[in-house]
Motif scaffolding. Structure first.
Motif, short mmCIF file in Angstrom:
data_model
loop_
_atom_site.label_atom_id
_atom_site.label_comp_id
_atom_site.label_asym_id
_atom_site.label_seq_id
_atom_site.Cartn_x
_atom_site.Cartn_y
_atom_site.Cartn_z
N GLY A 16 -9.53 14.01 47.32
CA GLY A 16 -10.84 13.78 47.90
C GLY A 16 -10.85 13.38 49.35
O GLY A 16 -11.91 13.06 49.90
N GLY A 19 -13.36 14.68 52.02
CA GLY A 19 -14.68 14.07 52.07
C GLY A 19 -14.75 12.86 52.98
O GLY A 19 -15.83 12.44 53.39
N HIS A 20 -13.58 12.30 53.32
CA HIS A 20 -13.50 11.14 54.22
C HIS A 20 -12.96 11.53 55.59
O HIS A 20 -12.61 10.66 56.38
CB HIS A 20 -12.58 10.07 53.61
CG HIS A 20 -12.97 9.67 52.22
ND1 HIS A 20 -12.04 9.44 51.23
CD2 HIS A 20 -14.19 9.48 51.65
CE1 HIS A 20 -12.66 9.12 50.11
NE2 HIS A 20 -13.96 9.14 50.34
N VAL A 44 -14.60 24.15 51.21
CA VAL A 44 -14.69 22.71 51.51
C VAL A 44 -15.53 22.39 52.73
O VAL A 44 -15.66 21.21 53.08
CB VAL A 44 -13.27 22.12 51.69
CG1 VAL A 44 -12.46 22.25 50.41
CG2 VAL A 44 -12.54 22.77 52.87
N THR A 47 -18.35 19.90 52.05
CA THR A 47 -17.80 18.57 51.75
C THR A 47 -17.45 17.84 53.03
O THR A 47 -17.76 16.64 53.20
CB THR A 47 -16.55 18.70 50.86
OG1 THR A 47 -16.92 19.29 49.62
CG2 THR A 47 -15.91 17.34 50.61
N VAL A 48 -16.80 18.55 53.95
CA VAL A 48 -16.41 17.94 55.22
C VAL A 48 -17.64 17.58 56.04
O VAL A 48 -17.73 16.48 56.61
CB VAL A 48 -15.48 18.89 56.00
CG1 VAL A 48 -15.23 18.37 57.41
CG2 VAL A 48 -14.15 19.07 55.26
N ASP A 50 -20.67 16.91 55.00
CA ASP A 50 -21.34 15.76 54.39
C ASP A 50 -20.61 14.47 54.73
O ASP A 50 -21.24 13.43 54.98
CB ASP A 50 -21.41 15.93 52.87
CG ASP A 50 -22.35 17.05 52.44
OD1 ASP A 50 -23.17 17.49 53.27
OD2 ASP A 50 -22.26 17.47 51.27
N GLY A 51 -19.28 14.52 54.74
CA GLY A 51 -18.52 13.32 55.06
C GLY A 51 -18.73 12.88 56.49
O GLY A 51 -18.83 11.67 56.76
N ASP A 155 -5.70 16.52 51.51
CA ASP A 155 -6.46 16.34 50.27
C ASP A 155 -5.62 16.93 49.15
O ASP A 155 -5.55 18.14 48.96
CB ASP A 155 -7.81 17.06 50.38
CG ASP A 155 -8.75 16.69 49.24
OD1 ASP A 155 -8.28 16.54 48.10
OD2 ASP A 155 -9.97 16.56 49.50
#
Length: 362
Positions: A16, A19-20, A44, A47-48, A50-51, A155
């Motif tokens: 994960g 995501g960070h 991804v 996801t990236v 949003d992070g 990840d």
């Protein structure tokens, strides 16, 4: 000759972590230029994004989805785009090609760099090296960077769910690390940073062998089952971090020279990790024949591991057993032209002898 040791500024690995990524990259800059291929963007990208959006104090990143050549011209163009958009750091996401592109873009733009590999198929992510090609896809040159990436974010969940054969290819690349670093140290030769290998690099190189012997086959089975286990985590770290530092600071020898020779063949495409594994088998065959010493326990265990994991140890395993003699000779010539690598070989080797060992490797 002084000991020279290179490594990324920070390494982060876990499930994960993409995501960070924004929180990690915030250490490098406030507006990131993210270079990635279309497939990575689909898997991804959101996801990236949003992070990054969840992080305070940093701007929305610029995503540059790119599917062109890894050429100097293209990378300089991306660097200009990065400057025009007032980005202050570069992020590369994807496989080896995208990471090479990001390294070159950061180099030409004079910016800090984060790489986020989505496969563990080689030890390139942590290195201060980018391989450039011309616009037609032929090898151009090695771009030697001043520093390794400032940040590497891995990840492990994404990598564990990538095709397992890529993880296995990375094991082959990592397996050679210890034996090549050992040859460099014993010969008093140069590592890839033009210095001597020291205690730290030697220990990291040795750890690659130990991790693969302990966890390699289990990691392959777990990855094939779609499971992220401690064995898979250990092998990912081995393939990317331990081998990345181990090869650059520990040094390379005949295995990588042979892999470079295979890479130079026109019309032949062998994944780097598999070419290196075969090159390691050639290194073992040459050493046994030219020193008169039988293989040691470590070498025997390494070959047994290759056979069990399905890694190549002979030309037939690569599908190259029918390679014409002139092509095999060209592999030997190209390998021997890798002077730094060949400088770490402990015995005299000429083109004809190497050509014999290319066929003799088992």
């Amino acid at each position: 000759m002084p000991v020279v040791f290179g490594a990324p500024g920070r390494y982060v690995q876990g499930p994960g972590e993409l995501g960070h990524l924004g929180a990690c990259v915030a250490r490098l800059g406030r507006r990131a230029f993210i270079v990635l291929d279309p497939g990575t963007d689909r898997r991804v990208g959101q996801t990236v994004d949003d992070g990054f959006s969840a992080c305070e104090g940093i701007s929305k990143p610029v995503f540059r989805v790119y599917d062109g050549p890894c050429s100097e011209r293209a990378c300089r163009g991306l660097a200009r785009a990065c400057a025009q958009l007032k980005c202050d750091c570069v992020v590369g996401m994807g496989g080896g090609k995208m990471l090479d592109i990001a390294k070159a873009v950061a180099h030409y733009a004079g910016l800090s760099l984060c790489v986020a590999p989505t496969v563990a198929s080689s030890d390139a992510p942590c290195s201060a090296l980018s391989v450039l090609y011309d616009d037609g896809g032929s090898f151009d040159k090695y771009l030697h960077l001043d520093w390794a990436p400032d940040l590497v974010v891995v990840d492990s969940a994404v990598i564990a769910h990538a095709p397992t054969h890529l993880l296995v290819a990375g094991m082959g690349d990592a397996l050679a690390t210890y034996f090549e670093a050992q040859a460099c140290r014993e010969s008093g030769g140069e590592n890839e940073l033009a210095g001597a290998s020291g205690v730290a690099a030697t220990a990291l190189a040795r750890s690659c062998f130990e991790v693969l012997m302990a966890d390699g086959l289990q990691a392959k089975a777990d990855a094939e089952a779609g499971e992220l286990t401690s064995a898979v985590e250990h092998v990912i770290e081995c393939n990317i971090l331990c081998s990345g530092i181990g090869f650059e600071s520990g040094g390379l020898s005949l295995a990588h020279a042979v892999a470079n020779g295979i890479a130079a063949l026109k019309g032949v495409r062998v994944p780097h990790g598999l070419a290196v594994t075969y090159g390691l088998s050639v290194q073992f065959a040459a050493a046994a024949a030219l020193t008169g010493k039988p293989l040691g326990d470590d070498e025997a265990h390494a070959l047994a591991f290759c056979h069990a994991a399905g890694l190549p140890t002979c030309l037939a395993d690569l599908g190259l057993d029918a390679l014409p003699k002139e092509d095999l000779h060209s592999v030997a010539v190209r390998a021997l032209s890798c002077t730094r690598n060949i400088g770490n070989v402990l015995y005299a080797l000429d083109e004809d002898a190497l050509e014999r060992f290319l066929r003799a490797a088992r």
